[in-house]
Design a protein around this motif. Structure first.
Motif, PDB file in Angstrom:
ATOM      1  N   UNK A   1       0.836  -1.186   0.000  1.00  0.00           N
ATOM      2  CA  UNK A   1       0.000   0.000   0.000  1.00  0.00           C
ATOM      3  C   UNK A   1       0.879   1.246   0.000  1.00  0.00           C
ATOM      4  N   UNK A   2       0.558   2.212  -0.891  1.00  0.00           N
ATOM      5  CA  UNK A   2       1.362   3.410  -0.998  1.00  0.00           C
ATOM      6  C   UNK A   2       1.161   4.312   0.214  1.00  0.00           C
ATOM      7  N   UNK A  38       7.098   1.154  -7.814  1.00  0.00           N
ATOM      8  CA  UNK A  38       7.961   0.874  -6.668  1.00  0.00           C
ATOM      9  C   UNK A  38       7.406   1.473  -5.382  1.00  0.00           C
ATOM     10  N   UNK A  39       6.733   2.603  -5.500  1.00  0.00           N
ATOM     11  CA  UNK A  39       6.095   3.188  -4.318  1.00  0.00           C
ATOM     12  C   UNK A  39       4.918   2.339  -3.858  1.00  0.00           C
ATOM     13  N   UNK A  40       4.132   1.839  -4.790  1.00  0.00           N
ATOM     14  CA  UNK A  40       3.004   0.985  -4.431  1.00  0.00           C
ATOM     15  C   UNK A  40       3.474  -0.304  -3.764  1.00  0.00           C
ATOM     16  N   UNK A  41       4.624  -0.808  -4.209  1.00  0.00           N
ATOM     17  CA  UNK A  41       5.154  -2.045  -3.640  1.00  0.00           C
ATOM     18  C   UNK A  41       5.886  -1.823  -2.321  1.00  0.00           C
ATOM     19  N   UNK A  47       8.785  11.176   0.944  1.00  0.00           N
ATOM     20  CA  UNK A  47       7.787  11.947   1.670  1.00  0.00           C
ATOM     21  C   UNK A  47       7.211  13.075   0.824  1.00  0.00           C
ATOM     22  N   UNK A  48       7.948  13.416  -0.253  1.00  0.00           N
ATOM     23  CA  UNK A  48       7.459  14.444  -1.157  1.00  0.00           C
ATOM     24  C   UNK A  48       7.916  14.144  -2.576  1.00  0.00           C
ATOM     25  N   UNK A 123      12.709  -5.652  -5.816  1.00  0.00           N
ATOM     26  CA  UNK A 123      11.342  -5.142  -5.912  1.00  0.00           C
ATOM     27  C   UNK A 123      10.380  -5.795  -4.929  1.00  0.00           C
ATOM     28  N   UNK A 124      10.868  -6.667  -4.097  1.00  0.00           N
ATOM     29  CA  UNK A 124      10.026  -7.321  -3.094  1.00  0.00           C
ATOM     30  C   UNK A 124      10.520  -6.956  -1.702  1.00  0.00           C
ATOM     31  N   UNK A 125       9.875  -5.998  -1.027  1.00  0.00           N
ATOM     32  CA  UNK A 125      10.366  -5.557   0.288  1.00  0.00           C
ATOM     33  C   UNK A 125      10.276  -6.630   1.368  1.00  0.00           C
TER      34      UNK A 125
END
Length: 330
Positions: A1-2, A38-41, A47-48, A123-125
């Motif tokens: 979740x972003x 990448x942000x969604x993942x 932060x900005x 790509x997988x946190x």
């Protein structure tokens, strides 16, 4: 979740550069075709975001010996350029093979050069061991699934592949990257723009935080130079290269006067095959010489069980590309 983030959209380059330079948790946003994923993942969490799409960084200008391309020019716009189609067909071929039409109309040239690694572990946190994402944590790919990873420019810290298609002919052409930072403009050849992982895989290029690519300068090769880009992949469309080759040859009769070669699908950075070029310069075109060039191009390759097949495949890819270029003008 972003995660939530602040969004700003400056109208001037200096404002955008200053906003990002001042805050390590602020990033630029252009086409967003990689960054937003990448942000969604959860891989990136700025932060900005500083949206640069209103900046005057779009367009194509032709000079006598080069083509100047604004960083916000889309892949599709550059692929449609008549001068590149005539003088540098392998650039156009790489653009068209690099993404679907929908993505080419969104993705920018600057963003394409800065796309992040296609490593599944990066790509997988949920994967803890990734030196590119978390320096010092290890590299899960080295003991994991390796098929889509690099064999040139690797280290014991990272084997992630650079996946750009157009960067391959660009690196062969000695494209110049023009950069704007807080301290003013500077220019860097693409051959020196990227950094191999070594012991610092998280540092992928020479950009300082807050520096912005403003333009790429594409040199035009002598008229009559032949070129071709070949991409070998698991399926016909919308797939990254297992191996690729971008080749430009300038002939004097049957002799190769000059050769420029970039390799994709094999390097941690867009790979310039300097050794192969030396083998070809001043030599007659032919299969034996092409095979010698392919051997030189893959010298020093470091493989793992999952990437060993790439050595032979990359050699055959380069030989086939050379044969295509030598057989008839592109």
């Amino acid at each position: 979740m972003m995660r939530p983030f602040e969004y700003v959209r400056p109208a001037e380059i200096e404002q955008a550069v200053a906003a990002v330079t001042a805050d390590p948790k602020t990033s630029f946003l252009a086409g967003g075709t990689t960054q937003l994923d990448l942000m969604k993942d959860g891989v990136l969490d700025p932060e900005r975001l500083v949206d640069i799409t209103r900046l005057p960084l779009k367009g194509i200008m032709h000079a006598e010996s080069s083509v100047h391309v604004g960083a916000l020019t889309t892949m599709e716009e550059l692929a449609a350029d008549a001068v590149l189609r005539e003088r540098l067909p392998f650039v156009r071929e790489a653009l068209l093979l690099g993404a679907s039409t929908q993505l080419r109309n969104m993705a920018t040239i600057g963003g394409n050069l800065l796309q992040r690694a296609r490593c599944r572990y990066f790509r997988d946190p949920t994967v803890g061991a990734c030196n590119k994402r978390d320096p010092g944590s290890g590299c899960a790919a080295i003991t994991g699934f390796q098929r889509m990873h690099a064999i040139l420019g690797t280290s014991d810290q990272c084997i992630a592949l650079h996946a750009s298609d157009v960067a391959i002919p660009f690196v062969a052409l000695d494209v110049i990257v023009h950069i704007q930072g807080q301290d003013g403009p500077r220019s860097v050849p693409l051959t020196r723009f990227y950094r191999e992982p070594g012991s610092t895989p998280h540092i992928e290029n020479v950009l300082n935080h807050g520096e912005l690519i403003t333009e790429v300068e594409i040199p035009l090769l002598p008229e009559g130079t032949r070129s071709h880009y070949l991409k070998v992949r698991d399926r016909v469309s919308y797939e990254f290269a297992l191996t690729s080759a971008g080749v430009a040859l300038d002939f004097e009769g049957d002799t190769i006067r000059d050769a420029r070669i970039g390799l994709g699908g094999v390097g941690t950075v867009p790979w310039r095959a300097w050794g192969a070029e030396e083998v070809l310069r001043g030599a007659p075109a032919g299969d034996e010489r092409f095979r010698m060039a392919a051997e030189a191009a893959l010298e020093g390759a470091q493989t793992l069980p999952g990437t060993a097949f790439k050595v032979d495949l990359a050699k055959r890819t380069l030989v086939r590309t050379l044969e295509t270029v030598a057989g008839a003008p592109s």
